[in-house]
Write an enzyme that holds these catalytic residues in place. Structure first.
Site, PDB file in Angstrom:
ATOM      1  N   GLY A 184      36.902  37.225  36.918  1.00 18.77           N
ATOM      2  CA  GLY A 184      38.342  37.488  36.872  1.00 18.77           C
ATOM      3  C   GLY A 184      38.828  38.429  37.961  1.00 18.77           C
ATOM      4  O   GLY A 184      39.931  38.257  38.487  1.00 18.77           O
ATOM      5  N   SER A 188      35.902  28.195  29.554  1.00 18.30           N
ATOM      6  CA  SER A 188      36.683  29.378  29.158  1.00 18.30           C
ATOM      7  C   SER A 188      36.874  30.384  30.296  1.00 18.30           C
ATOM      8  O   SER A 188      37.607  31.359  30.149  1.00 18.30           O
ATOM      9  CB  SER A 188      36.024  30.078  27.964  1.00 18.30           C
ATOM     10  OG  SER A 188      34.756  30.586  28.345  1.00 18.30           O
ATOM     11  N   ASN A 189      36.222  30.176  31.441  1.00 20.41           N
ATOM     12  CA  ASN A 189      36.409  31.059  32.609  1.00 20.41           C
ATOM     13  C   ASN A 189      37.690  30.717  33.377  1.00 20.41           C
ATOM     14  O   ASN A 189      38.233  31.554  34.098  1.00 20.41           O
ATOM     15  CB  ASN A 189      35.264  30.904  33.621  1.00 20.41           C
ATOM     16  CG  ASN A 189      33.887  31.254  33.086  1.00 20.41           C
ATOM     17  OD1 ASN A 189      32.892  30.725  33.564  1.00 20.41           O
ATOM     18  ND2 ASN A 189      33.808  32.134  32.098  1.00 20.41           N
ATOM     19  N   LEU A 190      38.126  29.469  33.274  1.00 21.68           N
ATOM     20  CA  LEU A 190      39.095  28.952  34.251  1.00 21.68           C
ATOM     21  C   LEU A 190      40.493  29.547  34.106  1.00 21.68           C
ATOM     22  O   LEU A 190      41.292  29.479  35.032  1.00 21.68           O
ATOM     23  CB  LEU A 190      39.173  27.418  34.151  1.00 21.68           C
ATOM     24  CG  LEU A 190      37.835  26.695  34.373  1.00 21.68           C
ATOM     25  CD1 LEU A 190      38.049  25.191  34.300  1.00 21.68           C
ATOM     26  CD2 LEU A 190      37.205  27.084  35.706  1.00 21.68           C
ATOM     27  N   ARG A 192      41.251  32.527  34.211  1.00 21.24           N
ATOM     28  CA  ARG A 192      41.404  33.724  35.060  1.00 21.24           C
ATOM     29  C   ARG A 192      40.533  33.711  36.315  1.00 21.24           C
ATOM     30  O   ARG A 192      40.838  34.415  37.265  1.00 21.24           O
ATOM     31  CB  ARG A 192      41.081  34.992  34.258  1.00 21.24           C
ATOM     32  CG  ARG A 192      39.636  35.060  33.807  1.00 21.24           C
ATOM     33  CD  ARG A 192      39.411  36.098  32.729  1.00 21.24           C
ATOM     34  NE  ARG A 192      37.995  36.189  32.355  1.00 21.24           N
ATOM     35  CZ  ARG A 192      37.359  35.314  31.590  1.00 21.24           C
ATOM     36  NH1 ARG A 192      37.987  34.255  31.109  1.00 21.24           N
ATOM     37  NH2 ARG A 192      36.082  35.458  31.310  1.00 21.24           N
ATOM     38  N   LYS A 224      28.275  29.846  39.732  1.00 20.39           N
ATOM     39  CA  LYS A 224      29.539  30.422  40.221  1.00 20.39           C
ATOM     40  C   LYS A 224      29.489  30.754  41.707  1.00 20.39           C
ATOM     41  O   LYS A 224      30.487  30.624  42.406  1.00 20.39           O
ATOM     42  CB  LYS A 224      29.883  31.689  39.427  1.00 20.39           C
ATOM     43  CG  LYS A 224      30.426  31.407  38.042  1.00 20.39           C
ATOM     44  CD  LYS A 224      30.920  32.697  37.404  1.00 20.39           C
ATOM     45  CE  LYS A 224      31.358  32.430  35.970  1.00 20.39           C
ATOM     46  NZ  LYS A 224      31.744  33.675  35.284  1.00 20.39           N
ATOM     47  N   CYS A 260      33.512  60.231  42.526  1.00 11.56           N
ATOM     48  CA  CYS A 260      32.924  58.937  42.207  1.00 11.56           C
ATOM     49  C   CYS A 260      33.188  58.580  40.750  1.00 11.56           C
ATOM     50  O   CYS A 260      33.768  59.356  39.990  1.00 11.56           O
ATOM     51  CB  CYS A 260      31.434  58.914  42.563  1.00 11.56           C
ATOM     52  SG  CYS A 260      30.307  59.614  41.343  1.00 11.56           S
ATOM     53  N   CYS A 301      31.758  60.975  38.323  1.00 14.66           N
ATOM     54  CA  CYS A 301      32.488  62.246  38.201  1.00 14.66           C
ATOM     55  C   CYS A 301      33.506  62.135  37.059  1.00 14.66           C
ATOM     56  O   CYS A 301      33.833  63.113  36.403  1.00 14.66           O
ATOM     57  CB  CYS A 301      33.253  62.576  39.480  1.00 14.66           C
ATOM     58  SG  CYS A 301      32.266  63.000  40.919  1.00 14.66           S
ATOM     59  N   CYS A 330      36.016  41.597  27.832  1.00 15.64           N
ATOM     60  CA  CYS A 330      36.863  40.402  27.883  1.00 15.64           C
ATOM     61  C   CYS A 330      36.373  39.339  26.919  1.00 15.64           C
ATOM     62  O   CYS A 330      37.164  38.627  26.306  1.00 15.64           O
ATOM     63  CB  CYS A 330      36.856  39.812  29.285  1.00 15.64           C
ATOM     64  SG  CYS A 330      37.613  40.882  30.474  1.00 15.64           S
TER      65      CYS A 330
END
Ligand SMILES: [Zn+2]
Length: 261
Positions: free
Chosen positions: A42, A70-72, A74, A87, A172, A175, A189
């Site tokens: 995403g 179910s990836n498509l 985003r 991928k 960073c 931190c 997600c």
């Protein structure tokens, strides 16, 4: 290594070369730059698309997964016909189609402690598009150790956060958050959902920061502040982040830290 843009490159990148803060010299720098994108999901999708479009010379893509239906919603590097395909392969095909000038190096593996330094070495900037805290902390620690600037980001539901880290110059990720949160506190997600356009906004900010850094912007980077995006109320706010002298990654006591100018 080339030292001037071709007429085709000048035309392709003309609208960003025109931007007074960029120009031809910055474009040459982008064309010679190497960016590692961790995760072709995403966040990595919009980031990699904009980086390829902008003419980044080499894009490394790390992802061990295959494209799922179910990836498509985003992960806009991938299309319906790519379901079942690794991928990194789908990403390479999409990015090369967009801009054949970009060299795409694929790493069809999970970015973990056994391979992280080897994969990251030699890149000028890292876009962390990973979806779990272990990887986010690993990206931070490896980037700090190797002195590679990176963009951290996280997204869930209708919220996002993003921050740029320039090792030796800014705070960073460790931190800010000392250690990964306990599992019961983690919203991800897969379990909690995400609106695709929220991932698009945050991934696009990551690409913007990469381009700014690589083009040579001295200030104005999203460093020492975490930008928090609340899409539900369409508000952005900033949380100031200070360097922690005791930080296990970038503090004085960190055994492997390489101090940069
Ligand atoms: Zn630190």
């Amino acid at each position: 290594m080339f030292d001037r843009l071709t007429s085709e490159q000048i035309e392709r990148y003309s609208r960003q070369i025109m931007v007074p803060d960029l120009g031809g010299k910055a474009q040459l720098r982008l064309c010679r730059s190497r960016v590692l994108v961790i995760g072709a999901g995403g966040l990595g999708s919009p980031a990699a698309l904009y980086l390829a479009a902008a003419g980044i010379g080499t894009l490394g893509i790390v992802d061990a997964d295959k494209v799922e239906l179910s990836n498509l919603q985003r992960q806009i590097l991938h299309a319906t016909a790519d379901i079942g395909r690794p991928k990194v392969e789908s990403a390479k095909a999409t990015l090369t189609k967009l801009n054949p000038d970009v060299e795409v190096k694929t790493h069809p593996v999970r970015f973990d402690a056994s391979n992280a330094e080897q994969i990251a070495a030699g890149f000028d900037f890292i876009v962390d598009g990973s979806d779990n805290f272990d990887t986010k902390f690993l990206v931070n620690d490896v980037a700090v150790k190797l002195g590679i600037p990176f963009s951290h980001a996280g997204i869930v539901r209708l919220q996002g956060q993003v921050m740029t880290v320039v090792p030796g110059r800014s705070a960073c990720y460790r931190c800010l958050f000392k250690t990964p949160p306990p599992p019961e506190e983690i919203l991800n997600c897969q379990a909690s959902g995400i609106l695709g356009a929220v991932a698009g906004t945050i991934g696009t900010i990551q690409a913007t920061e990469a381009v700014k850094y690589l083009a040579g912007f001295d200030d104005g980077l999203l460093t020492d502040r975490l930008l928090v995006y609340d899409a539900k109320n369409l508000r952005f706010r900033e949380v100031e982040v200070r360097r922690d002298p005791q930080c296990a990654a970038c503090g004085a006591g960190a055994p492997s830290f390489i101090q940069l100018g």
